[in-house]
Scaffold this motif. Structure first.
Motif, PDB file in Angstrom:
ATOM      1  N   ARG A 123     -18.223 107.742 -13.682  1.00 45.02           N
ATOM      2  CA  ARG A 123     -19.420 108.321 -13.064  1.00 45.02           C
ATOM      3  C   ARG A 123     -20.657 107.530 -13.449  1.00 45.02           C
ATOM      4  O   ARG A 123     -20.675 106.823 -14.475  1.00 45.02           O
ATOM      5  CB  ARG A 123     -19.561 109.797 -13.485  1.00 45.02           C
ATOM      6  CG  ARG A 123     -18.462 110.690 -12.944  1.00 45.02           C
ATOM      7  CD  ARG A 123     -18.532 112.075 -13.542  1.00 45.02           C
ATOM      8  NE  ARG A 123     -18.306 112.041 -15.000  1.00 45.02           N
ATOM      9  CZ  ARG A 123     -18.299 113.141 -15.760  1.00 45.02           C
ATOM     10  NH1 ARG A 123     -18.487 114.348 -15.214  1.00 45.02           N
ATOM     11  NH2 ARG A 123     -18.086 113.051 -17.077  1.00 45.02           N
ATOM     12  N   SER A 124     -21.686 107.693 -12.662  1.00 51.52           N
ATOM     13  CA  SER A 124     -22.941 106.984 -12.950  1.00 51.52           C
ATOM     14  C   SER A 124     -23.569 107.557 -14.224  1.00 51.52           C
ATOM     15  O   SER A 124     -23.428 108.751 -14.505  1.00 51.52           O
ATOM     16  CB  SER A 124     -23.913 107.149 -11.779  1.00 51.52           C
ATOM     17  OG  SER A 124     -24.271 108.509 -11.636  1.00 51.52           O
ATOM     18  N   PRO A 125     -24.285 106.710 -14.970  1.00 49.54           N
ATOM     19  CA  PRO A 125     -25.070 107.223 -16.093  1.00 49.54           C
ATOM     20  C   PRO A 125     -26.051 108.276 -15.588  1.00 49.54           C
ATOM     21  O   PRO A 125     -26.536 108.191 -14.459  1.00 49.54           O
ATOM     22  CB  PRO A 125     -25.823 105.988 -16.596  1.00 49.54           C
ATOM     23  CG  PRO A 125     -25.060 104.817 -16.069  1.00 49.54           C
ATOM     24  CD  PRO A 125     -24.445 105.264 -14.778  1.00 49.54           C
ATOM     25  N   VAL A 126     -26.316 109.281 -16.405  1.00 54.82           N
ATOM     26  CA  VAL A 126     -27.284 110.310 -15.996  1.00 54.82           C
ATOM     27  C   VAL A 126     -28.686 109.742 -16.169  1.00 54.82           C
ATOM     28  O   VAL A 126     -29.086 109.365 -17.271  1.00 54.82           O
ATOM     29  CB  VAL A 126     -27.113 111.580 -16.863  1.00 54.82           C
ATOM     30  CG1 VAL A 126     -28.190 112.611 -16.482  1.00 54.82           C
ATOM     31  CG2 VAL A 126     -25.706 112.154 -16.673  1.00 54.82           C
ATOM     32  N   SER A 127     -29.382 109.606 -15.077  1.00 54.80           N
ATOM     33  CA  SER A 127     -30.732 109.048 -15.135  1.00 54.80           C
ATOM     34  C   SER A 127     -31.444 109.354 -13.818  1.00 54.80           C
ATOM     35  O   SER A 127     -30.807 109.504 -12.781  1.00 54.80           O
ATOM     36  CB  SER A 127     -30.679 107.524 -15.323  1.00 54.80           C
ATOM     37  OG  SER A 127     -31.969 106.949 -15.156  1.00 54.80           O
ATOM     38  N   GLU A 128     -32.773 109.419 -13.907  1.00 51.74           N
ATOM     39  CA  GLU A 128     -33.584 109.572 -12.687  1.00 51.74           C
ATOM     40  C   GLU A 128     -33.906 108.191 -12.102  1.00 51.74           C
ATOM     41  O   GLU A 128     -34.471 108.088 -11.020  1.00 51.74           O
ATOM     42  CB  GLU A 128     -34.907 110.286 -13.036  1.00 51.74           C
ATOM     43  CG  GLU A 128     -34.728 111.724 -13.524  1.00 51.74           C
ATOM     44  CD  GLU A 128     -34.095 112.620 -12.455  1.00 51.74           C
ATOM     45  OE1 GLU A 128     -33.158 113.366 -12.789  1.00 51.74           O
ATOM     46  OE2 GLU A 128     -34.509 112.506 -11.283  1.00 51.74           O
ATOM     47  N   VAL A 129     -33.536 107.146 -12.826  1.00 52.30           N
ATOM     48  CA  VAL A 129     -33.881 105.783 -12.412  1.00 52.30           C
ATOM     49  C   VAL A 129     -32.661 105.145 -11.740  1.00 52.30           C
ATOM     50  O   VAL A 129     -31.614 104.973 -12.391  1.00 52.30           O
ATOM     51  CB  VAL A 129     -34.323 104.938 -13.626  1.00 52.30           C
ATOM     52  CG1 VAL A 129     -34.634 103.500 -13.190  1.00 52.30           C
ATOM     53  CG2 VAL A 129     -35.508 105.589 -14.327  1.00 52.30           C
TER      54      VAL A 129
END
Ligand SMILES: N[C@@H](CCC(=O)NCCCC(=O)O)C(=O)O
Length: 261
Positions: free
Chosen positions: A145-151
């Motif tokens: 899964r993708s890293p948790v980030s708003e970026v």
């Protein structure tokens, strides 16, 4: 005579269906349409997910390639013999009803195909394969899964190696036996469709790239996202350039270049 390299092919781009502002939208993320333009030199044409209302054969007579984008939605499990389950949501049945026949028709017509992330999963299902879900919860599998980030740049960060299968079409395109890729998926290929060939795998065995065994031309899927860093990541750029070359070759084989004089 128009030079092959300067010709701009048309590439059909798959659309997600989303509801907001009181409307139903058929849309594709800008990263894919920009990568088609800058990476493959192709003019992107977003194809609405209107299912069997679309004359897909007529569409494929007018385009030189098909780009199946990634998406946070998942292929509906009933399309590969599984049951709907809250853990495999969200779905986008309108997209499924368009991309699966579009993929099969593109292969039938010999139209160059690049299928990314959900697109690779759709390619596998379209040809009779299955998917596994919540890969990170399966024994021996890593978290893809993708890293948790708003970026977004952090979510699409390049972060794990994949081994390129020797003597395959990816080995020829990339000229590498290993590359580093980004990873933003919870599902993956389970049973590989009969007509697909594994072209790259992750350390935990997750299938990261495939090609279509008997395709007359360029027809590949990737689980990672080459569109995001197409201008800065060498393997991503090579993949999109190869896609563009395949589309121009198809256009030339159909006499389009003479017409463009
Ligand atoms: N939903 C499927 C396919 C994953 C995919 O296409 N990801 C692209 C969207 C990335 C994002 O913005 O999160 C799966 O999870 O395997």
């Amino acid at each position: 005579m128009t030079d092959l390299k300067s010709f701009s092919p048309l590439v059909a781009v798959a659309a997600d269906v989303r509801d907001f502002e009181g409307y139903r939208w058929h849309a594709a993320p800008e990263t894919y349409v920009k990568a088609a333009l800058t990476g493959a030199g192709a003019i992107p044409v977003i194809v609405p997910s209107l299912g069997d209302a679309l004359d897909i054969d007529a569409l494929l007579e007018r385009v030189d390639g098909v780009l199946i984008t990634g998406s946070r939605s998942n292929v509906h499990p009933t399309l590969y013999g599984a049951s709907a389950d809250p853990r495999t949501e969200p779905y986008d049945p309108a997209r499924d009803s368009t991309t699966l026949p579009l993929i099969r028709a593109a292969l039938r017509h010999g139209v160059p195909l690049l299928a990314i992330c959900r697109g690779q999963q759709e390619l596998n299902v379209a040809l009779g394969g299955t998917l596994i879900s919540e890969v990170q919860d399966l024994p021996g599998r890593d978290d893809h899964r993708s890293p948790v980030s708003e970026v977004q740049a952090e979510r699409f960060a390049i972060r794990h190696p994949v081994r390129i299968v020797a003597d395959g079409c990816f080995a020829r395109i990339l000229e590498r036996d290993e590359i580093d890729v980004n990873s933003l998926h919870r599902q993956a290929i389970g049973e590989l469709a009969e007509g697909l060939v594994v072209e790259a795998v992750a350390a935990d065995g997750t299938i990261e790239a495939v090609s279509v065994r008997d395709a007359p031309g360029f027809a590949v899927g990737v689980q990672w996202h080459p569109e995001y860093w197409v201008s800065t990541d060498a393997p991503s750029g090579r993949l999109f350039r190869a896609f563009g070359e395949a589309m121009r070759a198809r256009a030339a084989s159909r006499g389009l270049l003479a017409a463009a004089e």
